[in-house]
Design a protein around this motif. Structure first.
Motif, PDB file in Angstrom:
ATOM      1  N   SER A  52       1.591   6.355  -7.024  1.00  0.00           N
ATOM      2  CA  SER A  52       0.452   7.091  -7.552  1.00  0.00           C
ATOM      3  C   SER A  52       0.668   8.591  -7.480  1.00  0.00           C
TER       4      SER A  52
ATOM      5  N   SER B 252       0.825  -1.205   0.000  1.00  0.00           N
ATOM      6  CA  SER B 252       0.000   0.000   0.000  1.00  0.00           C
ATOM      7  C   SER B 252       0.861   1.257   0.000  1.00  0.00           C
TER       8      SER B 252
ATOM      9  N   SER C   4       2.341   1.680  -3.445  1.00  0.00           N
ATOM     10  CA  SER C   4       1.351   2.130  -4.419  1.00  0.00           C
ATOM     11  C   SER C   4       1.018   3.602  -4.239  1.00  0.00           C
TER      12      SER C   4
ATOM     13  N   VAL D 155      -5.372   2.523  -7.974  1.00  0.00           N
ATOM     14  CA  VAL D 155      -5.130   3.633  -7.053  1.00  0.00           C
ATOM     15  C   VAL D 155      -4.734   4.900  -7.780  1.00  0.00           C
TER      16      VAL D 155
END
Length: 746
Positions: free
Chosen positions: A21, A14, A17, A487
């Motif tokens: 992003s 997470s 990511s 995401v």
């Protein structure tokens, strides 16, 4: 390494990511397959039994198209090592030993099931010894890492490898390739393809490749052969494709391949029995050298027919049928002692394998609820017969009781005829909750049964009666569920949990009935797939964690006073690690790719007997000489691998395009037995390769050249405890090879 939990993996993924992003470019549609419009080429795969971009598959997947395969000279399954994170490939007894994420088969007797499921155009391949046939007309390779029990079923505990072969072309075309290399290798291959009517196309391919000089030198004079590991292959493929309507495609193909080669058990060190050690001298323990008095052979014939029907019943429903039949035959003659010492001591192994396999798979793909629910419903049937006859002849046999050689010849004859029948029902679904959130759920039921007739004769006298018939039945439920979240534009986070199942069975080449249970694996994977900087950078990361139990481990033991193999189920092990794949266009001319992993793959509970230390202490019923292997590494499971490739592509004036590529593979320590024995351990090593290719502007021909293993590094690819001589033996990887080829198109 600290123990990773699924929660930690999820948290790490997470964070990555979110970091990605925050720097990703604006959304763009993916480039067409094989094109590099604005960035790295996209590859469409069928890993989930439907066509989609490799970047949308919620799993660690490596896909290589025909251009990459040709440039990197990938002509066997062993050439894939280094291209795929955590993939390790070895060879023993003529068997391809494929390991993914530390998961591999622990058996090499001939009737074993693989731990990585291999398919050729959707047809399951039961014999790991036969899969190089896929290299005849290869268009694409897809490698899925981790348990694939839902979509691929039995024997996909480590993952799945899909070979996609070329089909007929829309217009008439052909090509012819000639090649030459060191070790007196030369060959030719070619194909013609095109339409033979308004709705029918055909493709015909032929192959001849002959490496007349083997990699290994025979040291003794007057031997049947002066080199071993030569290789001659010839065969071909015919595929006919008919399209009776726009929505129906029928494909029928036949493949045939004939291989003649040789191999040996290369001793790695002295026998632990002084009497045997004295009798087998001289021996050499150096790479690619051996003494032998046997006419070694490793010959095989492979034939396969595949019929595939694709039908689109509507825009939202399609069905697919894949019917396949395979016939495989192999003759293996091996010098079992790695010496030329007759009549003091001489051992030879002669093994004949015959198998026939039929598989049938039906798939129904649907798109419902305005395309938000993508589903597959499937049925799979497997029917396999294998006949294995093995004769081990020893001129003067060894007595474990006295530690001396007996003055007579012993002939051990093993025969196994095994029938395997299996059927499965499966379904898998992906539901789009929103445009950026998808949920995954699937389940497979597998019914597996095996029947074996086994016999064992010692000097012509039956020890295990040939009428011994056994039947075992296994059932399994292997679910999969997970999620995908977009995401950011071209950044996808995914997480999956799945289970895998590897069939149990009966050990072959044993002198007592030896059934064993299935292997089981369960665990999860968290990953991020991303494309950045206007698709000039592709970065994929994944973390995995598995509980792996009932491993099928092959041990050397004494049964009825005779050295033999026995297969047993180890208790428990744990595997966790991180994989990374990076592709980056550093400039219009330079491209960098890195594939690597770091992992821990160790036993957490396994006690067994080690017959590689003390002669005669391990018996089939041993219970006083057990050692605890907790903390030892799984076989063929390195703690890290990294492959770095740098590619330079440029126009040579107006003449054409020149491509240069260099690669370096770095591998951590690999143990080939569960005891971490020094002689069957390959310490950390590295290999370097170089490739060059030139194609003129007209695209009428291509010239290629290569050098593999530039440093001529000696490295072991397999190892085991040879019970005939009570010593460690195995195989070595290929030495330095170099060559060139030319392809002409018309």
């Amino acid at each position: 390494m600290k123990k990773l939990t699924m929660a930690r993996l999820f948290a790490a993924a997470s964070m990555v990511s979110l970091a990605i992003s925050g720097n990703s470019a604006s959304a763009q549609t993916a480039a067409p397959e094989g094109e590099e419009a604005n960035g790295i080429a996209d590859i469409v795969v069928t890993a989930q039994k439907r066509s989609e971009s490799s970047q949308t598959v919620p799993a660690s997947i490596t896909a290589l198209d025909d251009k990459a395969l040709d440039l990197r000279q990938i002509s066997s399954v062993s050439d894939l090592q280094g291209q795929v994170p955590s993939l390790v490939v070895g060879e023993l007894f003529g068997t391809n030993l494929i390991t993914l994420r530390g998961i591999s088969t622990g058996q090499t007797s001939g009737s074993e099931d693989p731990s990585v499921a291999t398919h050729i155009n959707g047809a399951y391949q039961p014999r790991s010894r036969s899969i190089d046939v896929a290299m005849v007309d290869l268009q694409r390779v897809e490698v899925l890492s981790g348990p694939q029990g839902t979509l691929y079923g039995r024997n996909a505990t480590g993952g799945a490898v899909n070979y996609v072969l070329r089909g007929p072309s829309d217009t008439f075309e052909g090509e012819l390739t000639g090649r030459a290399a060191n070790y007196e290798r030369f060959g030719i291959s070619g194909s013609v393809s095109g339409p033979i009517g308004d709705s029918v196309g055909i493709r015909v391919t032929g192959l001849y490749d002959n490496q007349a000089e083997g990699f290994s030198r025979v040291l003794n004079a007057n031997a049947p052969k002066d080199r071993l590991e030569e290789n001659r292959v010839y065969g071909g493929r015919v595929v006919v494709e008919a399209k009776p309507s726009d929505r129906v495609t029928i494909t029928v193909e036949g493949i045939g391949l004939n291989t003649k080669s040789s191999t040996a058990f290369f001793p790695f060190g002295q026998s632990i029995a002084p009497a045997i050690n004295a009798a087998v001298q001289p021996q050499t323990y150096l790479a690619h050298e051996i003494y032998t008095d046997e006419n070694a052979q490793l010959n095989s014939q492979y034939y396969q027919g595949i019929a595939t029907i694709n039908a689109e019943l509507s825009d939202n429903v399609s069905i697919k049928s894949i019917s396949a039949y395979q016939d495989y035959h192999q003759l293996m003659v091996i010098d079992s002692d790695g010496s030329a010492t007759s009549p003091k001591l001489r051992t030879a192994t002669n093994q004949v394998t015959d198998s026939q396999t039929f598989t049938q798979e039906f798939n129904v793909n649907t798109k419902l609820i305005d395309g938000r629910l993508n589903s597959i419903f499937g049925f799979f049937y497997f029917h396999d017969d294998i006949d294995l006859q093995t004769d081990l002849t020893t001129f003067r046999s060894f007595s474990a009781a006295t530690g001396s050689l007996n003055p007579f010849t012993s002939v051990l004859s093993f025969h196994t005829f095994q029938k395997a029948r299996s059927y499965a029902f499966f379904t898998d679904h992906t539901f789009s909750v929103t445009d950026s959130i998808r949920l995954i759920a699937g389940l497979r039921y597998n019914h597996d049964e095996k029947t074996a007739q086994q016999s064992f004769f010692f000097n012509g006298n039956p020890v295990l009666a040939p009428t011994t018939i056994n039947k075992i039945v296994f059932e399994s439920w292997t679910p999969r569920f997970g999620f995908q979240v977009d995401v950011a534009p071209r950044v996808m986070l995914y997480g999956t949990y799945s289970k895998g199942f590897k069939s149990g069975g009966f050990a072959s080449n044993v002198n007592a009935v030896n059934p064993f249970n299935p292997e089981k694996i369960s665990g999860g994977e968290i990953g991020v797939k991303s494309e950045l900087a206007d698709r000039r950078i592709r970065l994929n990361l994944s973390g995995y964690y598995y509980d792996y139990s009932d491993l099928q481990v092959q041990n050397a033991v004494l049964v009825n006073g005779i050295p033999s193999f026995r297969v047993r189920n180890a208790a428990k092990s744990r595997i966790y690690g991180v994989e990374a794949q990076l592709q980056a266009m550093l400039s219009d001319n330079f491209k960098l790719d890195i594939a690597g992993m770091v992992q821990s793959a160790k036993y957490t509970d396994f006690s067994t007997c080690n017959n590689t230390l003390v002669v005669g202490t391990c018996t089939a019923a041993a219970n006083t000489t057990l050692i605890n292997l907790k903390g030892n590494w799984l076989n063929r499971a390195p703690n890290y691998t990294v492959n770095v490739g740098l590619e330079y592509k440029t126009e040579v004036g107006s003449a054409g395009e020149l491509t240069l590529r260099g690669e370096s593979l770095f591998s951590g320590t690999v143990h080939f037995d569960e005891f971490a024995s020094a002689l069957v351990t390959q310490k950390a090593y590295s290999l370097q390769n170089f490739y060059v290719s030139f194609t003129p502007t007209s695209d009428r021909f291509t010239l290629r050249a290569y050098v593999k293993n530039i440093g001529d590094t000696d490295y072991k690819t397999s190892g085991f405890f040879q019970t005939a001589t009570l010593q460690q033996a195995g195989n070595w990887g290929a030495p330095r090879t170099f060559g060139a080829e030319a392809t002409i198109r018309f």
